[in-house]
Design an enzyme around this catalytic site. Structure first.
Site, PDB file in Angstrom:
ATOM      1  N   LYS A 213       0.869  -1.653  -0.337  1.00  0.00           N
ATOM      2  CA  LYS A 213      -0.068  -0.022  -0.078  1.00  0.00           C
ATOM      3  C   LYS A 213       0.837   1.237  -0.042  1.00  0.00           C
ATOM      4  O   LYS A 213       2.118   1.056   1.205  1.00  0.00           O
ATOM      5  CB  LYS A 213      -1.153  -0.106   1.460  1.00  0.00           C
ATOM      6  CG  LYS A 213      -1.861   0.981   1.270  1.00  0.00           C
ATOM      7  CD  LYS A 213      -2.459   1.382   2.125  1.00  0.00           C
ATOM      8  CE  LYS A 213      -3.454   2.062   2.716  1.00  0.00           C
ATOM      9  NZ  LYS A 213      -4.728   2.216   4.075  1.00  0.00           N
ATOM     10  N   ARG A 223     -10.656  10.047   2.481  1.00  0.00           N
ATOM     11  CA  ARG A 223     -10.749  10.451   3.910  1.00  0.00           C
ATOM     12  C   ARG A 223     -11.468  11.510   3.699  1.00  0.00           C
ATOM     13  O   ARG A 223     -11.854  11.497   4.774  1.00  0.00           O
ATOM     14  CB  ARG A 223      -9.457  11.457   3.600  1.00  0.00           C
ATOM     15  CG  ARG A 223      -7.986  10.162   3.266  1.00  0.00           C
ATOM     16  CD  ARG A 223      -6.531  11.026   3.879  1.00  0.00           C
ATOM     17  NE  ARG A 223      -5.724   9.653   3.520  1.00  0.00           N
ATOM     18  CZ  ARG A 223      -4.679   9.823   3.224  1.00  0.00           C
ATOM     19  NH1 ARG A 223      -4.146  10.942   3.969  1.00  0.00           N
ATOM     20  NH2 ARG A 223      -3.711   8.446   2.967  1.00  0.00           N
ATOM     21  N   LYS A 266      -2.236  -1.469  -3.648  1.00  0.00           N
ATOM     22  CA  LYS A 266      -3.300  -0.349  -3.935  1.00  0.00           C
ATOM     23  C   LYS A 266      -2.403   0.827  -4.013  1.00  0.00           C
ATOM     24  O   LYS A 266      -1.243   1.300  -3.016  1.00  0.00           O
ATOM     25  CB  LYS A 266      -3.376  -0.119  -2.221  1.00  0.00           C
ATOM     26  CG  LYS A 266      -4.723   0.881  -1.926  1.00  0.00           C
ATOM     27  CD  LYS A 266      -5.496   0.690  -0.726  1.00  0.00           C
ATOM     28  CE  LYS A 266      -5.860   2.207  -0.312  1.00  0.00           C
ATOM     29  NZ  LYS A 266      -6.695   1.975   1.141  1.00  0.00           N
TER      30      LYS A 266
HETATM   31  C1  PBG Z   1      -8.062   2.899   5.797  1.00  0.00           C
HETATM   32  C2  PBG Z   1      -7.668   2.631   4.329  1.00  0.00           C
HETATM   33  C3  PBG Z   1      -7.701   4.570   3.645  1.00  0.00           C
HETATM   34  C4  PBG Z   1      -7.949   3.860   2.450  1.00  0.00           C
HETATM   35  C5  PBG Z   1      -8.356   2.539   2.406  1.00  0.00           C
HETATM   36  N1  PBG Z   1      -7.759   1.457   4.056  1.00  0.00           N
HETATM   37  C6  PBG Z   1      -7.377   4.958   3.747  1.00  0.00           C
HETATM   38  C7  PBG Z   1      -5.359   6.147   3.982  1.00  0.00           C
HETATM   39  O1  PBG Z   1      -4.221   4.818   3.843  1.00  0.00           O
HETATM   40  O2  PBG Z   1      -5.528   7.380   3.472  1.00  0.00           O
HETATM   41  C8  PBG Z   1      -8.668   4.213   0.798  1.00  0.00           C
HETATM   42  C9  PBG Z   1      -8.905   3.488   0.244  1.00  0.00           C
HETATM   43  C10 PBG Z   1      -8.911   4.715  -1.285  1.00  0.00           C
HETATM   44  O3  PBG Z   1      -8.619   5.995  -1.428  1.00  0.00           O
HETATM   45  O4  PBG Z   1     -10.305   4.625  -1.934  1.00  0.00           O
HETATM   46  N2  PBG Z   1      -6.342   2.752   5.950  1.00  0.00           N
END
Ligand code: PBG
Length: 341
Positions: A213, A223, A266
């Site tokens: 990620k 967010r 991701k």
């Molecule tokens: C939680 C999380 C996030 C996303 C999925 N799980 C946000 C982040 O890391 O800030 C992002 C998903 C998206 O942007 O669609 N940690």
């Protein structure tokens, strides 16, 4: 050019006229016959945001067609996801209260835990995946326990966070999650969660690890949806640097060693090379997350009349499958399944 080479070129030109590659593109039936990559509703996972209350269905400003819903409304979406044949839903929670340690993530009465029980009661065949992370639940918006020094510097504490993540995963498993998906990027969380699940008698609950990620600008709209923007600093000390492919493979390898059952890359479109490398290197089911910013960009351009929404949606999803993802988490899951249906 040598004589031999020009002779070869001449022969090739004679035996393969100019339409060589175009013969199989002539009609849609021929194109379908030779198509290499296919999308099906069961490859798609729909992220859903559940919030407290009743009768709530609030659209996220930066994500047209994506909502914060209370459990009664969420159940409608869950039924629809099931009837469209989607692979599953991924649940994110918007808690009634946030605190320093994200307590609601670990509470049996937490919003996602309640939602999981409701879905399992009403739509038991639908695969439910619970996102395991603290950022939606902490007052500071970071994905773990934060220690702040007097000078204002902060550190997200790895090992303190593991304990909370493991507890959270167990409460999701007990509430009926078919899969738990840690997205925090702390070191060692897959092993900690696996141990805790096994100790709680949840040996059959699989872990889908957000293994690679990246710290990405494309999470912006999420967010907004989850109210999880960090109140100070950013996530670069735990999420990956977007420049690193080899490190992504190392992250995935470690998560597999720790007991991940499925792995994820991701975001998706800016990291198709990482998806392809992960596919070539590892045998586990591979997911990719087409994140909020990827979705928002396509919608924004389409709203301006600059691109065709449906075509851009399908092309983006096919590209992620072609790169090697077996499953795609996408806010387009419903629309794409309707189109495929
Ligand atoms: C939680 C999380 C996030 C996303 C999925 N799980 C946000 C982040 O890391 O800030 C992002 C998903 C998206 O942007 O669609 N940690």
């Amino acid at each position: 050019m040598s004589r031999a080479k020009s002779a070869i070129l001449y022969t090739v030109r004679m035996s393969f006229p100019i339409s060589r590659m175009r013969r199989l593109r002539r009609t849609e039936s021929l194109r379908a016959l030779v198509r290499e990559t296919h999308l099906a509703p069961e490859n798609l996972i729909l992220p859903l945001f559940v919030c407290p209350g009743e009768g709530v269905r609030r659209e996220v400003t930066s994500m047209p067609g994506v909502f914060n819903t209370s459990i009664d409304e969420l159940l409608k979406d869950a039924r629809e996801a099931h009837s469209l044949g989607l692979g599953g839903v991924m649940l994110f929670g918007i808690p009634s209260a946030k605190d320093e340690r994200g307590s609601e993530a670990c509470s049996e009465q937490g919003i996602v835990q309640q939602a999981l029980r409701a879905i399992k009661r009403e739509v038991p065949q639908l695969v439910t995946i619970a996102d395991v992370c603290l950022c939606e639940y902490t007052s500071h918006g970071h994905c773990g326990v934060v220690e702040k020094s007097a000078s204002g510097e902060f550190e997200v504490k790895n090992d303190e966070t593991l304990e909370l993540l493991a507890r959270s995963a167990v409460t999701f498993g007990e509430a009926g999650a078919d899969i738990v998906a840690p997205s925090d990027m702390m070191d060692g969380r897959v092993a900690a969660i696996r141990d805790a699940l096994d100790d709680a008698g949840l040996e059959s609950t699989p872990i889908l690890s957000y293994a690679a990620k990246f710290a990405s600008a494309f999470y912006g709209p999420f967010r907004d949806a989850a109210g999880s923007a960090p109140q100070f600093g950013d996530r670069r000390s735990y999420q990956m640097d977007g420049a690193n492919l080899r490190e992504a493979l190392r992250e995935i390898e470690l998560d597999i060693e720790e007991g991940a059952d499925m792995i994820m890359v991701k975001p998706a479109m800016p990291y198709l090379d990482v998806i392809a490398a992960a596919r070539a290197t590892f045998e586990l089911p591979l997911a990719a997350y087409q994140v909020s910013g990827e979705y928002a960009m396509i919608h924004a351009a389409a709203r301006n009349g600059w691109i065709d929404l449906e075509r851009a949606m399908m092309e983006s999803l096919v590209s992620i499958r072609r790169a090697g993802a077996s499953m795609i988490l996408t806010y387009f899951a419903r629309d794409a399944a309707r189109k495929l249906g």
